[in-house]
Design a protein around this motif. Sequence first.
Motif, mmCIF file in Angstrom:
data_model
loop_
_atom_site.group_PDB
_atom_site.id
_atom_site.type_symbol
_atom_site.label_atom_id
_atom_site.label_comp_id
_atom_site.label_asym_id
_atom_site.label_seq_id
_atom_site.Cartn_x
_atom_site.Cartn_y
_atom_site.Cartn_z
ATOM 1 N N PRO A 12 0.825 -1.232 0.000
ATOM 2 C CA PRO A 12 0.000 0.000 0.000
ATOM 3 C C PRO A 12 0.844 1.260 0.000
ATOM 4 C CG PRO A 12 -0.748 -1.547 1.702
ATOM 5 C CD PRO A 12 0.566 -2.064 1.179
ATOM 6 N N LEU A 13 1.879 1.236 0.811
ATOM 7 C CA LEU A 13 2.749 2.405 0.872
ATOM 8 C C LEU A 13 3.501 2.572 -0.446
ATOM 9 C CD1 LEU A 13 3.651 4.709 2.526
ATOM 10 C CD2 LEU A 13 5.282 3.242 3.719
ATOM 11 N N ALA A 20 4.510 5.537 -5.431
ATOM 12 C CA ALA A 20 4.499 5.572 -6.898
ATOM 13 C C ALA A 20 3.474 6.580 -7.402
ATOM 14 C CB ALA A 20 4.199 4.182 -7.456
ATOM 15 N N ASP A 21 2.273 6.544 -6.779
ATOM 16 C CA ASP A 21 1.240 7.476 -7.233
ATOM 17 C C ASP A 21 1.702 8.918 -7.126
ATOM 18 O OD1 ASP A 21 -0.529 5.559 -7.924
ATOM 19 O OD2 ASP A 21 -1.681 5.612 -6.038
ATOM 20 N N GLU A 22 2.363 9.221 -6.012
ATOM 21 C CA GLU A 22 2.652 10.632 -5.761
ATOM 22 C C GLU A 22 3.961 11.092 -6.388
ATOM 23 O OE1 GLU A 22 1.955 12.010 -1.892
ATOM 24 O OE2 GLU A 22 -0.022 11.024 -1.754
ATOM 25 N N LEU A 23 4.862 10.156 -6.661
ATOM 26 C CA LEU A 23 6.182 10.608 -7.116
ATOM 27 C C LEU A 23 6.500 10.336 -8.589
ATOM 28 C CD1 LEU A 23 8.542 9.927 -4.091
ATOM 29 C CD2 LEU A 23 7.306 12.010 -4.744
ATOM 30 N N THR A 24 5.627 9.622 -9.276
ATOM 31 C CA THR A 24 5.968 9.289 -10.659
ATOM 32 C C THR A 24 6.248 10.533 -11.504
ATOM 33 O OG1 THR A 24 4.738 7.210 -10.615
ATOM 34 C CG2 THR A 24 5.165 8.187 -12.781
ATOM 35 N N ASP A 25 5.354 11.503 -11.455
ATOM 36 C CA ASP A 25 5.546 12.700 -12.281
ATOM 37 C C ASP A 25 6.820 13.440 -11.911
ATOM 38 O OD1 ASP A 25 3.332 12.244 -13.777
ATOM 39 O OD2 ASP A 25 2.020 13.548 -12.590
ATOM 40 N N THR A 26 7.020 13.597 -10.631
ATOM 41 C CA THR A 26 8.219 14.302 -10.201
ATOM 42 C C THR A 26 9.475 13.546 -10.610
ATOM 43 O OG1 THR A 26 7.101 15.389 -8.374
ATOM 44 C CG2 THR A 26 9.498 15.106 -8.195
ATOM 45 N N LEU A 78 11.999 12.413 -0.816
ATOM 46 C CA LEU A 78 10.582 12.650 -1.079
ATOM 47 C C LEU A 78 9.755 11.411 -0.700
ATOM 48 C CD1 LEU A 78 10.797 14.513 -4.518
ATOM 49 C CD2 LEU A 78 10.085 15.496 -2.321
ATOM 50 N N ALA A 79 10.317 10.242 -0.976
ATOM 51 C CA ALA A 79 9.589 9.017 -0.623
ATOM 52 C C ALA A 79 9.403 8.927 0.883
ATOM 53 C CB ALA A 79 10.337 7.797 -1.151
ATOM 54 N N GLU A 80 10.462 9.296 1.620
ATOM 55 C CA GLU A 80 10.334 9.271 3.082
ATOM 56 C C GLU A 80 9.273 10.250 3.560
ATOM 57 O OE1 GLU A 80 14.713 7.756 4.591
ATOM 58 O OE2 GLU A 80 14.485 9.866 4.037
ATOM 59 N N GLN A 81 9.197 11.404 2.895
ATOM 60 C CA GLN A 81 8.149 12.352 3.270
ATOM 61 C C GLN A 81 6.769 11.761 3.005
ATOM 62 O OE1 GLN A 81 8.613 16.283 1.708
ATOM 63 N NE2 GLN A 81 10.736 16.466 2.408
ATOM 64 N N VAL A 82 6.650 11.057 1.887
ATOM 65 C CA VAL A 82 5.359 10.430 1.601
ATOM 66 C C VAL A 82 5.020 9.414 2.700
ATOM 67 C CG1 VAL A 82 4.167 8.836 0.050
ATOM 68 C CG2 VAL A 82 5.443 10.761 -0.880
ATOM 69 N N ARG A 83 6.048 8.632 3.093
ATOM 70 C CA ARG A 83 5.825 7.634 4.120
ATOM 71 C C ARG A 83 5.438 8.276 5.457
ATOM 72 N NH1 ARG A 83 11.130 4.889 5.952
ATOM 73 N NH2 ARG A 83 11.292 7.051 6.667
ATOM 74 N N ASP A 84 6.202 9.326 5.829
ATOM 75 C CA ASP A 84 6.026 9.878 7.172
ATOM 76 C C ASP A 84 4.833 10.812 7.280
ATOM 77 O OD1 ASP A 84 8.285 8.440 7.676
ATOM 78 O OD2 ASP A 84 9.639 10.172 7.519
ATOM 79 N N GLY A 85 4.634 11.652 6.327
ATOM 80 C CA GLY A 85 3.528 12.629 6.469
ATOM 81 C C GLY A 85 2.459 12.377 5.428
ATOM 82 N N PRO A 86 1.361 11.768 5.846
ATOM 83 C CA PRO A 86 0.386 11.392 4.827
ATOM 84 C C PRO A 86 -0.405 12.588 4.296
ATOM 85 C CG PRO A 86 -0.376 10.745 7.034
ATOM 86 C CD PRO A 86 0.912 11.493 7.198
ATOM 87 N N GLU A 87 -0.425 13.658 5.077
ATOM 88 C CA GLU A 87 -1.222 14.809 4.639
ATOM 89 C C GLU A 87 -0.463 15.508 3.519
ATOM 90 O OE1 GLU A 87 1.270 15.264 6.213
ATOM 91 O OE2 GLU A 87 1.079 15.901 8.295
#
Lengths: 227, 227, 227, 227
Positions: C157-158, C163-169, C201-210
């Motif tokens: 899930p994570l 992948a969803d949030e970072l692909t474009d970047t 950036l991936a760690e930020q996605v993991r740590d801060g879901p908002e």
Amino acid sequence: MAVPVPPHAPAAQGERSREEILDAAERLMGTRGYAATSISLLAKASGLPPSSIYWHFGSKSGLLGAVMQRGARRFFAAATPDPPASPPEPRERLALLVGRVVSGMREHPRFLRLVAFLLLGGDGGHDQHEAVAGVRAEARGLVRRGLLWAYLPWGEPLARRVADELTDTAQALFDGLFLTTAGGTPSAAVARDVEAALHALAEQVRDGPERSGGPAVSAGLSPRGGC
Amino acid sequence: MAVPVPPHAPAAQGERSREEILDAAERLMGTRGYAATSISLLAKASGLPPSSIYWHFGSKSGLLGAVMQRGARRFFAAATPDPPASPPEPRERLALLVGRVVSGMREHPRFLRLVAFLLLGGDGGHDQHEAVAGVRAEARGLVRRGLLWAYLPWGEPLARRVADELTDTAQALFDGLFLTTAGGTPSAAVARDVEAALHALAEQVRDGPERSGGPAVSAGLSPRGGC
Amino acid sequence: MAVPVPPHAPAAQGERSREEILDAAERLMGTRGYAATSISLLAKASGLPPSSIYWHFGSKSGLLGAVMQRGARRFFAAATPDPPASPPEPRERLALLVGRVVSGMREHPRFLRLVAFLLLGGDGGHDQHEAVAGVRAEARGLVRRGLLWAYLPWGEPLARRVADELTDTAQALFDGLFLTTAGGTPSAAVARDVEAALHALAEQVRDGPERSGGPAVSAGLSPRGGC
Amino acid sequence: MAVPVPPHAPAAQGERSREEILDAAERLMGTRGYAATSISLLAKASGLPPSSIYWHFGSKSGLLGAVMQRGARRFFAAATPDPPASPPEPRERLALLVGRVVSGMREHPRFLRLVAFLLLGGDGGHDQHEAVAGVRAEARGLVRRGLLWAYLPWGEPLARRVADELTDTAQALFDGLFLTTAGGTPSAAVARDVEAALHALAEQVRDGPERSGGPAVSAGLSPRGGC
DNA sequence: AATGAATGAGCATTCATTCAT
DNA sequence: CATGAATGAATGCTCATTCAT
């Protein structure tokens, strides 16, 4: 049934187009000069589009080169005396020589005008300068060999002296014969005088071997004085 | 109200610009030919904008006319022999004549090249054809008067015959003398030969009055005679 | 009756010519751009006449299509990570991913430059726009799958969120890595930073879901927020 | 009554034409690329004949130079942060920096696309290569000064280290931000990530001074192995 | 007396493309 | 398969010339 064109008849139509372009170019460049003859004018005159001219010759100066090459071949063929006719007298031989040159002028006036244009014009790229220089040198050779042959009845050493001393002047006289009528039919009277003048000069070479101290005066050539 | 400046107060700056343009035009047109010399090239060479050239000369062919006019005046001034120097002998007088022509060639090569270009080129409008024809006629007159004066010591009737029969040939020889070097310095050796040739021809005129049936052979000039 | 050669017997010579044309096209179009690469240049470079290029590809844009197709196949083959190598740590997996992309860039710079040209240029017909869009979409899929695989050790899930949030970047960062050197060898230092940045950036996605209300400020991007 | 134009209002109409040509050129060259933008297209777009374009700019590449010069001046004016706004926090300062760059991209997309075209295209004459190199160098300076200023609150030595180590990467990230949308409006989400990524990298620079031996892995950059 | 700006026609050349062989 | 020959449209650029100032 499509018969494959034999290799020794290469693309007849292409060759014909090439010749048509060359004809138009010799005619127009020899009339108006190289610079004043535009590709589109040549296209109109030859009936082929500009791009076809470029396909065949690559560039305007490439076309000029081809015109010069073909023109030179033809002119020298027309101006070179036939070997068989060999009268015994130098005077008659000289007459034959002058006659051939004059008939070359009459048959290829446009080519010679183009040569004159290029000889005068310092603008063209250096390959056209080269082409002109080549034609001039070949013409000089023709004149020289002609004089040698004409005066061979006087014995070879003398004939050689005549050729050595008169080639440049003879070429100049031919140039003048051509330029006076601007490439139209050369005047028969002037041609006769040119012939007589050359023979008189040859007799001077024969009779008076002292060249540099001779009777020529030409004031104004040396820094005023004489000789 | 802008009154055109009267010609006797020639507004120094304007006159200077005019001369600069003429200088550039004579130089460039005499080097590259008329067609190959563009107004913008002249502008660059003279330091004045194209519009100034048009202000002074109205058009490109107007400029050519002015170049020809000034050039002809200068050339004929340089080529006309001084009256005072009058040696007794025809040969010396001829030498003087040739010398003056040659020095005219040396001093105004660019003008003469331009004349040659125009003589060859059928492109120019008929004004310039007229201008060239005028220059040629004037040159012919100069040569004729020169021959007349040179051979006056032989008596006027004979001198007149010499002039009548040799003017065209003499002009052709001068043309050849010029063209052989394409407007560079004429060759002293060829000039000497030209002089000698003319004198020999004059002696033939003096000695053998029968002209048309003379010893000239020149096969191919008459409707096929020899060869 | 000329039967088209069946595809499994590819008439060796024809296939070789085809490849030579494709090579020249990839090289030249990838160097100078599509518009600036003419058929006759390609003919010169490939040693075959223009008509042969048309025989093989039908048109210039057909050739472009073939170049793109072959280039894409090769590039994606080079940039897709080998399945066998599967280190346990996301960071190492990410390094593997970046490494493959970079090696794809190094091995096929001309193809990528051509893609960039087409991406920028609005000139091409819509076929080529389509082709580029296809390549971009395929590249995006590659990046997305790569991120998913890299962060699978964090649980699916994570990994999917990353992948969803970072692909474009991630794709943008790879684009930047490529463009900075204009298609030369990508800078190793910048590649390292890109890798580190993606992991951060991936760690930020993991740590801060908002996500949307996070600490990002970026004045001027939202309809004026800060500054 | 014709009043002479005062010298400080120089040929108003000429200046207006010049600007119209520049506008059309920036628009079209920035859309289709330099090679694909013909002079006659520019003439149609600007309402002036091709010859007028040549009067103003001398050549197509002269026009490109003028477009680049004006575009660079405008872009850097738009992308340079105002000095007055100086928040205390590095993160906010970085946001300001990114925001200015992004707004420069939004306001001058065509100029930047043209830069990208030229950056990719190796064909252009070397003066345009120079122009591009100049713009790239100036942009690099802008990014470097921006980073220095953003991290000054951490103390000058550290800010200097951040700028030294991150300028290239930051420029690459901006390049990617631009290229991903091919010069359309940059994505706000990606811009936010770029900002966050840069800050994360800056924190790594602050926290771990050992650069070359750090945790970066990037297999495939070195000849396979690690580091 | 001079010139900056403009212009339509024309320049040499290259373009993408076709087609008979 | 391959190519020599051709072609109309377009290329970047220069031409002689005009005209308001």
